[in-house]
Design an enzyme around this catalytic site. Structure first.
Site, PDB file in Angstrom:
ATOM      1  N   HIS A 108       1.010  -1.223  -0.081  1.00 46.99           N
ATOM      2  CA  HIS A 108      -0.031   0.045   0.021  1.00 46.99           C
ATOM      3  C   HIS A 108       0.923   1.243   0.203  1.00 46.99           C
ATOM      4  CE1 HIS A 108      -3.927   2.042   1.631  1.00 46.99           C
ATOM      5  NE2 HIS A 108      -2.986   3.111   1.103  1.00 46.99           N
ATOM      6  N   HIS A 113       1.816   5.440  -1.564  1.00 45.53           N
ATOM      7  CA  HIS A 113       1.287   6.750  -2.514  1.00 45.53           C
ATOM      8  C   HIS A 113       2.369   7.252  -2.915  1.00 45.53           C
ATOM      9  CE1 HIS A 113      -2.822   6.728  -0.915  1.00 45.53           C
ATOM     10  NE2 HIS A 113      -2.061   6.186   0.194  1.00 45.53           N
ATOM     11  N   LEU A 114       2.665   7.239  -4.316  1.00 41.42           N
ATOM     12  CA  LEU A 114       3.907   7.668  -5.053  1.00 41.42           C
ATOM     13  C   LEU A 114       3.766   9.144  -5.702  1.00 41.42           C
ATOM     14  CD1 LEU A 114       5.262   4.482  -6.753  1.00 41.42           C
ATOM     15  CD2 LEU A 114       6.158   5.671  -4.800  1.00 41.42           C
ATOM     16  N   ARG A 115       2.522   9.681  -5.750  1.00 43.90           N
ATOM     17  CA  ARG A 115       2.172  11.034  -6.254  1.00 43.90           C
ATOM     18  C   ARG A 115       2.666  11.076  -7.750  1.00 43.90           C
ATOM     19  NH1 ARG A 115      -1.039  11.163  -1.732  1.00 43.90           N
ATOM     20  NH2 ARG A 115       0.089  11.922   0.010  1.00 43.90           N
ATOM     21  N   ASN A 175      -5.202   7.498  -6.055  1.00 45.47           N
ATOM     22  CA  ASN A 175      -5.920   8.837  -5.673  1.00 45.47           C
ATOM     23  C   ASN A 175      -4.956  10.029  -5.964  1.00 45.47           C
ATOM     24  OD1 ASN A 175      -3.954   8.194  -3.432  1.00 45.47           O
ATOM     25  ND2 ASN A 175      -4.792   9.285  -2.163  1.00 45.47           N
ATOM     26  N   LYS A 189      -9.206   0.065  -6.198  1.00 42.84           N
ATOM     27  CA  LYS A 189      -9.279   0.538  -4.873  1.00 42.84           C
ATOM     28  C   LYS A 189     -10.645   1.463  -4.543  1.00 42.84           C
ATOM     29  CE  LYS A 189      -7.635   2.312  -0.812  1.00 42.84           C
ATOM     30  NZ  LYS A 189      -6.676   3.362  -0.515  1.00 42.84           N
ATOM     31  N   HIS A 198     -10.342   1.544   1.575  1.00 43.21           N
ATOM     32  CA  HIS A 198     -10.492   2.592   2.652  1.00 43.21           C
ATOM     33  C   HIS A 198     -11.485   1.993   3.439  1.00 43.21           C
ATOM     34  CE1 HIS A 198      -8.445   6.120   4.509  1.00 43.21           C
ATOM     35  NE2 HIS A 198      -9.782   5.897   5.192  1.00 43.21           N
ATOM     36  N   HIS A 228      -4.817  -0.712   5.624  1.00 43.27           N
ATOM     37  CA  HIS A 228      -4.321  -0.015   6.617  1.00 43.27           C
ATOM     38  C   HIS A 228      -5.274  -0.236   8.142  1.00 43.27           C
ATOM     39  CE1 HIS A 228      -7.103   3.036   5.088  1.00 43.27           C
ATOM     40  NE2 HIS A 228      -6.210   3.031   4.382  1.00 43.27           N
ATOM     41  N   ASP A 287       1.535   2.620   3.574  1.00 45.98           N
ATOM     42  CA  ASP A 287       0.348   3.826   3.361  1.00 45.98           C
ATOM     43  C   ASP A 287       1.369   4.710   3.395  1.00 45.98           C
ATOM     44  OD1 ASP A 287      -1.709   5.190   2.760  1.00 45.98           O
ATOM     45  OD2 ASP A 287      -2.585   5.000   4.687  1.00 45.98           O
ATOM     46  N   HIS A 289       3.739  14.555   1.810  1.00 44.64           N
ATOM     47  CA  HIS A 289       2.943  15.805   1.492  1.00 44.64           C
ATOM     48  C   HIS A 289       4.182  16.795   1.832  1.00 44.64           C
ATOM     49  CE1 HIS A 289      -1.106  14.585   1.578  1.00 44.64           C
ATOM     50  NE2 HIS A 289      -0.961  13.844   2.353  1.00 44.64           N
ATOM     51  N   ALA A 334      -3.407  14.857   5.707  1.00 45.06           N
ATOM     52  CA  ALA A 334      -3.236  13.314   6.333  1.00 45.06           C
ATOM     53  C   ALA A 334      -2.105  12.795   5.631  1.00 45.06           C
ATOM     54  CB  ALA A 334      -4.485  13.013   6.572  1.00 45.06           C
TER      55      ALA A 334
HETATM   56  O1  DOR Z   1      -3.090   9.605   5.731  1.00 43.66           O
HETATM   57  C1  DOR Z   1      -3.444   9.441   4.599  1.00 43.66           C
HETATM   58  N1  DOR Z   1      -3.045   9.908   3.684  1.00 43.66           N
HETATM   59  N2  DOR Z   1      -4.328   8.271   4.581  1.00 43.66           N
HETATM   60  C2  DOR Z   1      -5.099   8.222   3.209  1.00 43.66           C
HETATM   61  O2  DOR Z   1      -5.867   7.227   3.135  1.00 43.66           O
HETATM   62  C3  DOR Z   1      -4.460   8.704   1.972  1.00 43.66           C
HETATM   63  C4  DOR Z   1      -3.018   9.328   2.198  1.00 43.66           C
HETATM   64  C5  DOR Z   1      -2.890  10.282   1.272  1.00 43.66           C
HETATM   65  O3  DOR Z   1      -2.909  10.114  -0.078  1.00 43.66           O
HETATM   66  O4  DOR Z   1      -2.035  11.162   1.534  1.00 43.66           O
HETATM   67 ZN    ZN Z   2      -3.353   5.031   1.570  1.00 46.49          ZN
END
Ligand code: DOR
Ligand code: ZN
Length: 333
Positions: free
Chosen positions: A12, A14-16, A40, A94, A131, A165, A237, A241, A253
Site C-alpha cells: 500500500h 502513495h507515490l504521487r 488517488n 481501490k 479504505h 491499513h 501507506d 506531503h 493526512a
Molecule cells: O493519511 C492518509 N494519507 N490516508 C489516506 O488514506 C490517504 C493518504 C494520502 O494520500 O495522503
Molecule cells: Zn493510503
C-alpha cells in the site's frame, strides 16, 4: 545481528506524480522489490490510458532499481468490459468512500450501489482494496465500516477483499471470520497511538487517516504482525506531503514512512524475538494473498544505529532526526 530479506514488498503505497514522484519513488524502490500503488491522484487513476502513463512515469522514476509497481484503478462503477480489459494490468481496484481522505472527493457516495461492479470483479478474479472508514466520529470510523466488509465478504465469497491499513483489534477479529478477507497494516499504526499524535504537542507528521487508535488496538496489531498472520501484509501507506502542507493550520493526512519502514519493522520484530517472521510479513504473505511473484532482490539489514534524515527534499519522514536501532545495509538493485 543481521537479517536478509527476499524481495520485501510494500502492499500500500502513495507515490504521487511529477517532482514528488521523482523524489520519493527511488526511496521505496531501494528497499522494496515491488509495491501496490494507490490511484488517488488528482484526477484519480480511473482509465487504462491514465494507468499506463502513470506506470511509465513510475518506471522512469525508480530506475535503476528493479521494482514492480502493481497498479490499481480508482473505484468507479466500471462496466464489465472495462474491468476485463484492465484485468491483466492491475492488481486490484481501490475503493474510497467519498471524501474520507486525501483526494477521495470522487469516491463512492452510495455503498449499496457498488454491488454489480463487485460481482463483476469477483467473476474476473480482480481483488477489491478498500479504505474502510465511514463519516462517523473519527475514532469509530473503521469499526463502523466493519459490517460493510462483512456483508461484502459474505455476498462475494470468491472476491478477495483487502481491508487497507487496519487500526483496530476489531478489524483483526473480522479477519478471522472470512477467509476471503485480507488486510494490510502500516508501520506507523504498529508503533503509534492517538497519544503520539495528539496527546502532547500536536504532531502533524504523525497525522494520518485512519487516525491511530488505542494502546490495546496497537497491541493487537503488533501481535498479529509479529506472528505473521497469513492474511496480514505489510503496506506502509507512506503518503508524502510537502512540509508546508503538514506544518499548516489545515494539516494534510499522511505519514511519509517509506525510507524508514523496513528498518523500523526489523527493530520491532527483533525486540519481540520475532525476526524469523519478518519475511512472511513483508513479502511471503502478500505473494500468497495476491498470487504475485516479485522480482528477486535481496535486502540486508543489520542492528546498527543510524539517524534518520530530517528531510528528504521538502518531505519530513517518520522518525525524522531520531535514532533507529536497525538499518538497511545492502540492497541488490
Ligand atoms: O493519511 C492518509 N494519507 N490516508 C489516506 O488514506 C490517504 C493518504 C494520502 O494520500 O495522503
Ligand atoms: Zn493510503
Amino acid at each position: 545481528m543481521e537479517i536478509t530479506l527476499e524481495s520485501p514488498l510494500d502492499m500500500h503505497l502513495h507515490l504521487r506524480e511529477g517532482a514528488m514522484l521523482r523524489q520519493v519513488a527511488p526511496l521505496s524502490a531501494r528497499h522494496f522489490a515491488g509495491a501496490v500503488v494507490m490511484p488517488n491522484l488528482t484526477p484519480p487513476v480511473d482509465s487504462l490510458e491514465r494507468l499506463r502513463a502513470y506506470r511509465a512515469a513510475i518506471m522512469e522514476a525508480v530506475a535503476p532499481f528493479t521494482f514492480t509497481p502493481w497498479m490499481t484503478l480508482f473505484f468507479r462503477p466500471y462496466p464489465t468490459a472495462t474491468l476485463a480489459a484492465a484485468r491483466d494490468e492491475i492488481i486490484g481496484v481501490k475503493l474510497y468512500p467519498e471524501g474520507v481522505t486525501t483526494n477521495s472527493a470522487g469516491g463512492v457516495r452510495d455503498l449499496e450501489a457498488v454491488e454489480d461492479t463487485l460481482a463483476a470483479m469477483e467473476r474476473l478474479g480482480i481483488p477489491l482494496l478498500v479504505h474502510g472508514e465511514t463519516h462517523g466520529f473519527v475514532l469509530d470510523r473503521e469499526a463502523e465500516f466493519l459490517p460493510i466488509y462483512a456483508r461484502w465478504a459474505k455476498r462475494f465469497p470468491r472476491l478477495t477483499i483487502v481491508m487497507e491499513h487496519i487500526t483496530t483489534a476489531a478489524a483483526l477479529e473480522l479477519l478471522e471470520r472470512f477467509p476471503n478477507l485480507a488486510a494490510t497494516v502500516t508501520v506507523h499504526h504498529l508503533l503509534t497511538t492517538l497519544d503520539d499524535v495528539a496527546g502532547g504537542l500536536l504532531q502533524p507528521h504523525l497525522f494520518c487517516k485512519p487516525i491511530p487508535k488505542r494502546p490495546e488496538d496497537r497491541a493487537a496489531l503488533q501481535a498479529a504482525a509479529l506472528r505473521a498472520h497469513p492474511r496480514l501484509m505489510f503496506g506502509s501507506d507512506s503518503a508524502p506531503h510537502p512540509r508546508e502542507r503538514k506544518e499548516a493550520a489545515a494539516c494534510a493526512a499522511g505519514v511519509f514512512s517509506a525510507p524508514v519502514a523496513l528498518a523500523l519493522l526489523a527493530g520491532l520484530f527483533a525486540r519481540h524475538d520475532a525476526l524469523a517472521n519478518l519475511q512472511a510479513f513483508v513479502s511471503d504473505n502478500a505473494r500468497r494473498v495476491y498470487g504475485v511473484t516479485p522480482p528477486a532482490r535481496r535486502v540486508r539489514l543489520a542492528r546498527r544505529p543510524w539517524q534518520a534524515p530530517e528531510r528528504y527534499g521538502d518531505v519530513v519522514p517518520f522518525y525524522a532526526g531520531q535514532t533507529l536501532e536497525w538499518q538497511v545495509t545492502d540492497v541488490e538493485p
